[in-house]
Write an enzyme that holds these catalytic residues in place. Structure first.
Site, PDB file in Angstrom:
ATOM      1  CD  GLN A 183      53.053  56.589 -29.712  1.00 35.07           C
ATOM      2  OE1 GLN A 183      53.739  56.013 -30.529  1.00 35.07           O
ATOM      3  NE2 GLN A 183      53.212  56.413 -28.393  1.00 35.07           N
ATOM      4  CD  GLU A 220      50.380  53.114 -29.914  1.00 39.29           C
ATOM      5  OE1 GLU A 220      50.194  52.718 -31.072  1.00 39.29           O
ATOM      6  OE2 GLU A 220      49.485  53.581 -29.200  1.00 39.29           O
ATOM      7  CB  VAL A 304      41.826  41.996 -39.794  1.00 37.52           C
ATOM      8  CG1 VAL A 304      41.528  41.300 -38.484  1.00 37.52           C
ATOM      9  CG2 VAL A 304      40.577  42.040 -40.652  1.00 37.52           C
ATOM     10  CG  MET A 305      40.485  48.050 -40.204  1.00 33.49           C
ATOM     11  SD  MET A 305      40.974  49.256 -38.943  1.00 33.49           S
ATOM     12  CE  MET A 305      39.649  50.453 -39.106  1.00 33.49           C
ATOM     13  CG  LEU A 306      37.501  44.755 -34.303  1.00 34.73           C
ATOM     14  CD1 LEU A 306      37.329  45.294 -32.877  1.00 34.73           C
ATOM     15  CD2 LEU A 306      37.315  43.241 -34.312  1.00 34.73           C
ATOM     16  CG  ASP A 372      48.799  52.857 -22.425  1.00 32.13           C
ATOM     17  OD1 ASP A 372      48.502  53.733 -21.609  1.00 32.13           O
ATOM     18  OD2 ASP A 372      48.626  52.984 -23.647  1.00 32.13           O
ATOM     19  CD  GLU A 377      36.788  49.875 -28.027  1.00 30.30           C
ATOM     20  OE1 GLU A 377      36.099  49.353 -28.932  1.00 30.30           O
ATOM     21  OE2 GLU A 377      37.608  50.793 -28.237  1.00 30.30           O
TER      22      GLU A 377
END
Length: 506
Positions: A183, A220, A304-306, A372, A377
């Protein structure tokens, strides 16, 4: 006739005298009242401050924290919950090797990785003036440097407020579509080179997922990503990256700043004048499923991005209880009665804390009704001895009127849970720390709460109901194991070293 006129004059004069008398009487009463000394009551807020100032505050011992918190407001419950010993377990200093990233003393130009993100155009970005001092680092970098082997951020993180404020308030200088996935998702960048994963609003908060719709075909939800972060934190996991809601200007903050040509080609104005776009993806990327502002304002979740994969690689693990993603075929765990025994003998579930870490994730998914979770990770640096990242929660909170018991299958089949999780769940089931109340309080801090509550009351009520189901499941496991002489095997004791100073609330 003269008699009638005389009578009328007499009546008028009498009424005039009575009126004058009443006015004089009222004036005298008002004058006496004016001279009376009075102590005006303070406004509600001032009264609260005065009472707070008169309160004697004393330190509370560990055994006393389980007492009901003062006051009945949801915010006081949330504060008391986060002050509880279960959320403040003493821990030794983090070893150097247990930090995900380190700051190099000096980086030569030749050593800089070509994978480090740089904008295709530098206008709008701040000049980088970072050094080894943490004070010089932007909030997103502090977050990255604070990731350890066991959590994404500490419980009392002084950087959290600045980080969430950045996500909610900072100017957006770039917006591109994230590749992959089924998506539409965007990656937005800020002037200090911070980045956020963006999921736009696709449907109203109160819209329930159609009962005839398969779990892998649902939209989502932006509010689900926000609520998942808050719930993960309340459960004491701290394994979901911080997420904040934001009203985004579709034109100014996406269309005008994007360098993504494929995305730019999908913008259009709807028949009622709303600005829409749909991007390119596997599902729901078409004019029939476009994302539209009102007319330009669009609700979205910003996570926030890793750290970049070039700096901190991650390993993807297939869930042992992954669904078949077929409309007719069942998975092995749905047909094999002794399925968990096989999993327990398989690496990495045969040693360490991986199995109970997985159960933590299962409990989170059941409370959110997330079906889902096909993969999860971990950070490659820490091998198998680390926490699981709870990412991609957009398909959660789709239904509040129906629970999905199959999500709890791993817990029912393995009958294994860590002690700290078990105690926190019991705490959240008590009236003084009720899960729905503390979730309501936590979500009220999000900027989008001003528009409407992130979770409706039926969803909050469902959290309490599902929590009761989790507790009942563990209790059944304990009863079943006690009959077989192995009741202690249900609980994985991760608090053994604190037994002498901690008494759990019953």
């Amino acid at each position: 006739m003269w008699w009638m006129r005389r009578r009328s004059r007499t009546i008028c004069l009498s009424l005039a005298f009575i009126t004058i008398f009443l006015h004089l009487f009222l004036a005298l009463v008002s004058l006496s009242t004016y001279h009376q000394p009075c102590d005006h009551s303070l406004p509600p807020k001032t009264t609260f401050v005065r009472d707070l100032a008169r309160t004697n505050h004393t330190a509370v011992g560990i055994r006393d924290v389980a007492e009901p918190p003062a006051g009945n407001s949801d915010l006081s419950k949330l504060e008391a919950l986060f002050d509880h010993p279960l959320y403040n377990v003493p821990s030794p200093p983090v070893p150097e090797d247990d930090w995900l990233l380190k700051v190099k003393p000096k980086i030569e130009a030749s050593e800089m990785s070509s994978q480090i993100w740089v904008s295709s155009r530098q206008d709008g970005y701040e000049d980088i003036q970072w050094n080894r001092s943490t004070d010089s680092h932007p909030p997103w970098l502090r977050f990255h440097l604070g990731i350890s082997r066991w959590q994404l951020y500490p419980h009392h993180d002084p950087n959290m407020e600045a980080l969430t404020q950045q996500l909610a308030m900072h100017r957006i200088v770039s917006a591109v579509q994230k590749s992959g996935g089924t998506q539409l998702k965007l990656v937005m960048s800020f002037p200090n080179y911070g980045r956020a994963m963006v999921k736009p609003m696709r449907q109203e908060r109160d819209d329930e997922t159609n009962y005839n719709l398969y779990y892998f075909s649902d939209f989502e939800r932006h509010n689900a990503e926000i609520a998942a972060f808050h719930l993960d934190r309340i459960l004491g996991y701290r394994r979901v990256p911080p997420v904040v809601g934001r009203l985004v200007d579709v034109v100014k903050e996406i269309k005008d700043v994007t360098t993504d040509r494929k995305l730019a080609r999908t913008f259009f104005n709807s028949p009622v004048g709303n600005v829409c776009f749909y991007g390119q993806c596997s599902y729901y990327c078409s004019t029939e499923h476009a994302v539209c502002g009102r007319p330009r304002n669009l609700e979205a979740s910003l996570a926030v991005m890793l750290p970049d994969l070039s700096l901190a690689t991650r390993r993807s693990w297939r869930s042992p209880w992954r669904r078949s993603y077929s409309r007719s075929k069942l998975a092995k765990w749905e047909t094999e009665a002794d399925y968990c025994s096989t999993v327990k003998k398989t690496s990495p579930y045969n040693k360490g804390t991986r199995l109970v870490d997985f159960m933590d994730m299962v409990i989170l998914d059941f409370l959110m009704s997330n079906m889902d979770r096909h993969h999860y990770e971990t950070f490659e640096k820490f091998n198998n001895n680390t926490f699981l990242l709870h990412l991609d929660n957009g398909r959660s909170f789709g239904r509040h009127s129906k629970d999905e018991p199959s999500i709890l299958a791993p817990l029912e089949q393995c009958c294994r849970i860590r002690l700290s999780t078990w105690l926190r769940l019991q705490l959240l089931s008590s009236p003084q720390y009720r899960l729905s109340d503390v979730m309501r309080a936590s979500l009220s801090h999000d900027p989008l709460h001003r528009v409407a509550p992130l979770l409706s009351e039926p969803h909050l009520t469902a959290l309490d109901r599902r929590l009761k189901t989790v507790l009942e499941t563990v209790s059944r496991c304990q009863k079943h194991q006690s009959k077989d002489g192995g009741g202690d095997e249900v609980i994985f004791d991760d608090l053994a070293r604190l037994k002498d100073i901690f008494t759990p609330a019953g």
